[in-house]
Enzyme design. Structure first.
Site, PDB file in Angstrom:
ATOM      1  N   GLU A 112       9.774  13.873  38.300  1.00 42.05           N
ATOM      2  CA  GLU A 112       9.011  12.975  38.876  1.00 42.05           C
ATOM      3  C   GLU A 112       7.274  13.618  39.807  1.00 42.05           C
ATOM      4  O   GLU A 112       7.493  14.501  40.112  1.00 42.05           O
ATOM      5  CB  GLU A 112       9.940  12.439  40.129  1.00 42.05           C
ATOM      6  N   LYS A 114       5.699  13.930  42.937  1.00 42.72           N
ATOM      7  CA  LYS A 114       4.982  14.179  44.220  1.00 42.72           C
ATOM      8  C   LYS A 114       4.468  13.149  44.805  1.00 42.72           C
ATOM      9  O   LYS A 114       3.459  13.646  45.055  1.00 42.72           O
ATOM     10  CB  LYS A 114       5.613  15.192  44.400  1.00 42.72           C
ATOM     11  N   ASP A 116       2.063  12.119  47.467  1.00 43.49           N
ATOM     12  CA  ASP A 116       2.019  12.520  48.720  1.00 43.49           C
ATOM     13  C   ASP A 116       1.531  10.964  49.898  1.00 43.49           C
ATOM     14  O   ASP A 116       0.391  10.595  50.221  1.00 43.49           O
ATOM     15  CB  ASP A 116       1.027  12.887  48.683  1.00 43.49           C
ATOM     16  N   TYR A 221      12.633   6.557  44.618  1.00 46.17           N
ATOM     17  CA  TYR A 221      12.740   7.446  43.898  1.00 46.17           C
ATOM     18  C   TYR A 221      14.449   8.431  44.183  1.00 46.17           C
ATOM     19  O   TYR A 221      14.880   9.299  44.017  1.00 46.17           O
ATOM     20  CB  TYR A 221      12.460   8.767  44.045  1.00 46.17           C
ATOM     21  N   LYS A 307       4.249  22.405  43.956  1.00 46.00           N
ATOM     22  CA  LYS A 307       3.157  21.697  44.160  1.00 46.00           C
ATOM     23  C   LYS A 307       2.314  22.743  43.414  1.00 46.00           C
ATOM     24  O   LYS A 307       2.518  23.898  43.292  1.00 46.00           O
ATOM     25  CB  LYS A 307       2.975  22.606  45.942  1.00 46.00           C
ATOM     26  N   CYS A 398     -21.452  21.241  77.249  1.00 42.50           N
ATOM     27  CA  CYS A 398     -21.645  19.716  76.434  1.00 42.50           C
ATOM     28  C   CYS A 398     -22.879  19.469  75.820  1.00 42.50           C
ATOM     29  O   CYS A 398     -24.169  19.949  76.032  1.00 42.50           O
ATOM     30  CB  CYS A 398     -21.690  18.645  77.175  1.00 42.50           C
ATOM     31  N   CYS A 401     -24.772  16.099  77.121  1.00 41.49           N
ATOM     32  CA  CYS A 401     -25.533  16.627  78.519  1.00 41.49           C
ATOM     33  C   CYS A 401     -25.375  18.239  79.293  1.00 41.49           C
ATOM     34  O   CYS A 401     -25.820  18.072  80.673  1.00 41.49           O
ATOM     35  CB  CYS A 401     -24.985  15.945  78.809  1.00 41.49           C
ATOM     36  N   CYS A 416     -16.230  17.012  76.528  1.00 44.87           N
ATOM     37  CA  CYS A 416     -16.652  16.957  77.963  1.00 44.87           C
ATOM     38  C   CYS A 416     -16.142  15.761  78.825  1.00 44.87           C
ATOM     39  O   CYS A 416     -16.119  14.484  78.430  1.00 44.87           O
ATOM     40  CB  CYS A 416     -18.521  16.422  77.722  1.00 44.87           C
ATOM     41  N   CYS A 422     -22.845  11.180  80.142  1.00 44.39           N
ATOM     42  CA  CYS A 422     -23.289  11.914  78.713  1.00 44.39           C
ATOM     43  C   CYS A 422     -23.821  10.835  77.826  1.00 44.39           C
ATOM     44  O   CYS A 422     -23.058  10.371  77.329  1.00 44.39           O
ATOM     45  CB  CYS A 422     -22.389  12.989  78.513  1.00 44.39           C
TER      46      CYS A 422
HETATM   47  S1  IVH Z   1      13.439  12.997  46.256  1.00 44.20           S
HETATM   48  C1  IVH Z   1      16.785  14.998  48.423  1.00 44.20           C
HETATM   49  N1  IVH Z   1      11.639  12.566  45.092  1.00 44.20           N
HETATM   50  O1  IVH Z   1       8.365  14.432  49.147  1.00 44.20           O
HETATM   51  C2  IVH Z   1      15.692  14.797  48.370  1.00 44.20           C
HETATM   52  N2  IVH Z   1      10.735  13.426  46.777  1.00 44.20           N
HETATM   53  O2  IVH Z   1       9.102  17.632  49.935  1.00 44.20           O
HETATM   54  C3  IVH Z   1      14.691  14.860  48.894  1.00 44.20           C
HETATM   55  N3  IVH Z   1       8.508  12.868  47.862  1.00 44.20           N
HETATM   56  O3  IVH Z   1      10.443  14.420  51.697  1.00 44.20           O
HETATM   57  C4  IVH Z   1      14.182  14.169  47.886  1.00 44.20           C
HETATM   58  N4  IVH Z   1       7.823  12.209  45.960  1.00 44.20           N
HETATM   59  O4  IVH Z   1       8.543  12.592  50.803  1.00 44.20           O
HETATM   60  C5  IVH Z   1      12.062  13.224  45.800  1.00 44.20           C
HETATM   61  N5  IVH Z   1      10.311  12.273  43.297  1.00 44.20           N
HETATM   62  C6  IVH Z   1      10.441  11.965  45.009  1.00 44.20           C
HETATM   63  C7  IVH Z   1       9.391  12.077  45.506  1.00 44.20           C
HETATM   64  C8  IVH Z   1       9.890  13.361  47.293  1.00 44.20           C
HETATM   65  C9  IVH Z   1       7.521  12.363  47.161  1.00 44.20           C
HETATM   66  C10 IVH Z   1       7.887  13.740  48.687  1.00 44.20           C
HETATM   67  C11 IVH Z   1       9.120  13.191  49.817  1.00 44.20           C
HETATM   68  C12 IVH Z   1      10.457  14.367  50.574  1.00 44.20           C
HETATM   69  C13 IVH Z   1       9.356  14.729  50.034  1.00 44.20           C
HETATM   70  C14 IVH Z   1      10.020  16.515  50.547  1.00 44.20           C
END
Ligand code: IVH
Length: 671
Positions: A112, A114, A116, A221, A307, A398, A401, A416, A422
Site C-alpha cells: 500500500e 504510505k 503521509d 488500511y 521509505k 535584533c 531594532c 527580540c 521594534c
Molecule cells: S499500517 C501496525 N498502513 O505510517 C500497522 N500505516 O510509520 C501500523 N501509514 O503510524 C500501520 N499509510 O500513520 C499502515 N497503508 C498504511 C499506512 C500507514 C500510512 C502511517 C501510519 C503509521 C505510520 C508508521
C-alpha cells in the site's frame, strides 16, 4: 402515507449513500440539484420533527459547539508503529525474517502507499461511528470524533450494522495546502510547513465548523482484530463494501519479486498522486501468518515500511537573512543560487534555528545539500564544502531594532523582547490586527502597513483609526478612490468591532479566536475589562479568567498581565477615544429544561453518545466533552474510567446515571 420516521430514516440512508458514491467512489449518480433537493427535504423533516434526528444524519457533520479541550482515549490494543527500510537489500532481509518466522510457509504480501498524514482509529458500534481518536503515544490518543465527522468521505453509518474498529490515515492534497496557506498568510498567520502539519493542525482545532472547511481526506488500511476476514486483502474489500475508503493503488504480490517491482514502479509514480506519500507499506496478507509472526513492543513483525529518500540537490549559499516575526522570533533563512528540486526552482531554504546553524558551521559561499521531504520550503541538510569566510552566527541584536536578543528557557528560538517599539514587530502586529480573523479591515495588507509605518503615519493600531483620505492618497500605488476605500474599511471595522475580535487582534500571547470568544462572553465589553484591571491590578482579572471554561492557566495569566501593563492600557484608551470601544453581542438565550446546565457524558450507555448529546443540546443544555470546573453533571455509564470520576470529585461535579439524565431532560428536579 409513509410515516415521517420511516421517510426520515430512508432519506438519511439515501443521502449517505450518495455521499459515498460522490466522495469515496468519485462517481455520483445524481445531479447536484437532485442532491440539494434531498438535503432540503431532510432539513425540513428535521425542523418539523426534531425528535427524529439521529446522530449519523448528514446534517450533523459539524458539531454544535466549540470544545474547550479533547478528551483522552485509552485503547486496549495499542497502535504500533512500523520499522523502516530504505533499500532492496533491507526489504529482502525483512522477507527472510518473515520466511524464518513462518518456518517454510510462503507469505503473500499486500503493498500500500504510505500516505503521509495523521493516523487515527475509528470505532463503529452497530455500524454507527461512535469514536474517532488520534494515535497519541499509541496507547492513549485524543477523541477527535466531532472533527472527523466533518470529513465527507467518512461515513457516519456503515452499510452493515457491525461492531468494528478500523485504523487509517487522515491527510490532505498538496493543492489544499496551497489554498489554506494563502488564506493564513493573508490573515497574518504562520503558514503550515507541509500537508501533514496542516492535517494535524486541523484535527486539533476545537471548533469543528472550522475543520469542516478544511478539505481533509481519509483512507482506512487496517481492521483491528482478525475475526471478520481471513486475510488483509479480504478485509480491505470488506471495508470498501461497508462504505469506507481504502488506500489507492493497493496490490497483492505472491512473492518478494512482485514487491520489489512495485517499489520500482512507485519511485516515479508517487509524484503523480495529488497527495504526499513517503513510501510504501508491505504487509503479510494472511491473518493466520500474522498471528504466527506476532509483534515487538514497537512494531508488528508482519509489516514493514519502505521509505523513499527525500529528493536532494546541491547548491551554494548566497546570503543569510534574519527575519523577525510578529512575536519577535528571529529565524535564519538562506538565499541560494537557484536550483531545480522536485519540479520547482528553489531560491530559499530554511535553517531550523541558530543552534542548527551553529552545528553546521555555515558560511556564505558554502556548497550545501538541500532536501525537500514534503515541506514547501526545503531545508539545508549538510555541507559539501565550506567557503573561506566567517561562520554565520546569530545577529548581534535584533536585525530590525538592534535590541539584545533573548532565549527563553526551554526554547531554542531567539526572540527580540522589544515588542512595543521594534519596527518589524510593529508592522507585523498591525498587519495581524487587520487580518480577516481579527478586526477584518479589508484592503489593509502587509505592504500598506509597511508604507504607513515607514512614512510615520501610524505608530500603533489606534493610529489606523485617525487616518485620512488625503494622507493615504499620497502613498505609492494609491489613488483617491483606493484611499477612500481604505478609510471606509477602517470605519466599518470600527463600527462592527466585537470584543472577541479585538482580543484576537491584539495578538496577546496564547490567545486565539476560541479563547477570545470565551473571555468576551464573560466580560461583554472592553470597558469592563479595563475597569477590572484598573490601576494595573492583574490579580483580580486572573482570578476571574480562571473560572472561564476554555481559558486555561497560561491564557488567564497572559491576558491579565496584558491588561495590567500601563503601555497596553494607554493603547486601549487611545482605541476607545477613536471609537473602538467594543461590546460582545448577546447570544440568543437558550431555552428548555436544561438551559444553563452543563453536562458531560461518559462510559457505556444504552444509546450512542451522539444521541444523548443531541438531546442535551435540544433541551437547552451545554454538552461538555470532558469534566471541567464548570461541568455541573457527569452522566456515568458502565465502565466509567477512574480518571473521569476523579476529575468530577475534584471539580465538585455531580455524578448521575442515565435515569438521572432522563429526569433532567424531562424537567424534573433531582433530589
Ligand atoms: S499500517 C501496525 N498502513 O505510517 C500497522 N500505516 O510509520 C501500523 N501509514 O503510524 C500501520 N499509510 O500513520 C499502515 N497503508 C498504511 C499506512 C500507514 C500510512 C502511517 C501510519 C503509521 C505510520 C508508521
Amino acid at each position: 402515507m409513509t410515516p415521517p420516521a420511516a421517510e426520515y430514516l430512508a432519506l438519511v440512508r439515501e443521502i449517505l449513500e450518495h455521499d459515498r458514491r460522490y466522495y469515496v467512489e468519485h462517481a455520483a449518480t445524481i445531479s447536484d440539484f437532485e442532491y440539494d433537493q434531498l438535503y432540503r427535504r431532510l432539513r425540513e423533516l428535521e425542523a418539523a420533527h426534531p425528535e427524529l434526528v439521529v446522530a449519523h444524519s448528514p446534517t450533523r457533520r459539524v458539531g454544535f459547539e466549540p470544545l474547550s479541550a479533547f478528551v483522552k482515549v485509552e485503547r486496549a490494543v495499542p497502535m504500533l508503529s512500523l520499522d523502516n527500510t530504505y533499500s532492496a537489500e533491507e526489504l529482502t532481509a525483512f522477507h527472510e525474517r518473515v520466511l524464518r518466522g513462518l518456518e517454510g510457509e510462503t507469505p503473500a504480501y499486500v503493498v500500500e502507499p504510505k500516505i503521509d498524514g495523521i493516523s487515527i482509529e475509528l470505532t463503529y458500534a452497530r455500524g454507527e461511528l461512535m469514536l474517532g481518536a488520534t494515535r497519541g503515544d499509541g496507547r492513549t490518543g485524543e477523541d477527535v470524533t466531532l472533527n472527523l465527522r466533518t470529513i465527507r468521505a467518512l461515513p457516519p453509518l456503515l452499510a452493515e450494522p457491525v461492531d468494528v474498529v478500523v485504523r487509517g490515515e487522515v491527510y490532505m492534497d498538496r493543492s489544499a495546502l496551497v489554498t489554506i496557506n494563502a488564506a493564513r498568510e493573508a490573515e497574518g498567520e504562520e503558514p503550515f510547513k507541509n500537508p501533514r502539519n496542516a492535517t494535524g493542525g486541523s484535527l486539533k482545532l476545537l471548533d469543528s465548523s472550522v475543520v469542516a472547511k478544511r478539505p481533509l481526506k481519509v483512507s482506512l488500511y487496517e481492521v483491528v482484530g482478525d475475526s471478520f476476514n481471513a486475510s488483509h486483502w479480504a478485509a480491505l474489500a470488506w471495508l470498501r463494501k461497508l462504505g469506507l475508503p481504502t488506500p489507492p493503488g493497493v496490490e497483492r504480490c505472491a512473492d518478494l519479486a512482485g514487491v520489489l517491482g512495485l517499489v520500482e514502479t512507485w519511485q516515479d509514480k508517487r509524484r503523480t498522486l495529488p497527495f504526499d506519500i513517503d513510501g510504501l507499506v508491505v504487509k503479510v496478507d494472511s491473518y493466520a501468518q500474522r498471528r504466527t509472526l506476532g509483534a515487538t513492543a514497537k512494531a508488528p513483525r508482519w509489516a514493514i515500511a519502505y521509505k523513499y529518500q527525500p529528493e536532494r540537490a546541491e547548491t551554494v549559499i548566497l546570503d543569510v537573512e534574519h527575519s523577525v516575526g510578529r512575536t519577535g522570533t528571529v529565524t535564519p533563512v538562506a538565499w541560494l543560487s537557484p536550483v531545480e528540486l522536485s519540479g520547482t526552482t528553489v531560491k530559499r531554504a530554511g535553517l531550523h534555528n541558530y543552534e542548527d546553524l551553529a552545528r553546521k558551521q555555515l558560511r556564505i559561499g558554502d556548497r550545501v545539500i538541500i532536501e525537500k521531504a514534503g515541506e514547501i520550503i526545503p531545508q539545508i541538510v549538510s555541507v559539501v564544502a565550506h567557503a573561506d569566510a566567517p561562520v554565520i552566527g546569530p545577529p548581534d541584536g535584533c536585525p530590525s531594532c538592534g535590541h539584545a536578543l533573548v532565549r527563553e528557557e526551554g526554547e531554542v528560538a531567539l526572540r527580540c523582547p522589544n515588542s512595543l517599539s521594534c519596527p518589524a514587530q510593529i508592522v507585523m502586529s498591525i498587519q495581524f490586527f487587520c487580518h480577516r480573523g481579527a478586526m477584518n479591515i479589508e484592503n489593509v495588507g502587509y505592504k500598506l502597513v509597511l508604507q504607513l509605518c515607514e512614512k510615520g503615519l501610524i505608530k500603533d493600531v489606534a493610529d489606523l483609526f485617525a487616518l485620512e483620505v488625503g494622507q493615504l492618497a499620497e502613498l505609492d500605488r494609491m489613488g483617491e478612490k483606493s484611499a477612500e476605500n481604505v478609510v471606509k474599511a477602517i470605519d466599518k471595522a470600527r463600527q462592527s468591532a466585537t470584543l472577541s475580535r479585538l482580543l484576537t487582534a491584539l495578538g496577546i500571547r496564547h490567545v486565539g479566536g476560541v479563547a477570545a470568544q470565551a473571555i468576551a462572553r464573560r466580560y461583554r465589553s472592553l470597558a469592563a475589562m479595563l475597569s477590572e484591571s484598573e490601576g494595573g491590578d492583574a490579580e483580580k482579572m486572573h482570578a476571574t479568567l480562571d473560572d472561564v471554561p476554555g481559558v486555561g492557566e497560561v491564557i488567564a495569566a497572559a491576558v491579565a498581565e496584558f491588561f495590567a501593563d500601563a503601555r497596553n492600557r494607554t493603547l486601549l484608551g487611545k482605541l476607545q477615544a477613536r471609537g473602538v470601544d467594543p461590546v460582545e453581542p448577546e447570544e440568543a438565550p437558550r431555552t428548555g429544561p436544561l438551559a444553563g446546565v452543563t453536562i458531560c457524558v461518559t462510559g457505556k450507555l444504552s444509546r450512542p453518545r451522539g444521541d444523548l448529546e443531541r438531546d442535551i443540546v435540544a433541551a437547552g443544555g451545554t454538552f461538555h466533552k470532558s469534566v471541567t470546573k464548570t461541568t455541573q453533571y457527569l452522566v456515568a455509564g458502565a465502565d466509567t474510567g477512574d480518571t473521569k470520576l476523579a476529575s468530577a470529585r475534584k471539580h465538585g461535579t455531580k455524578v448521575i446515571d442515565e435515569a438521572g439524565l432522563g429526569q433532567l431532560l424531562a424537567g424534573q428536579p433531582l433530589e
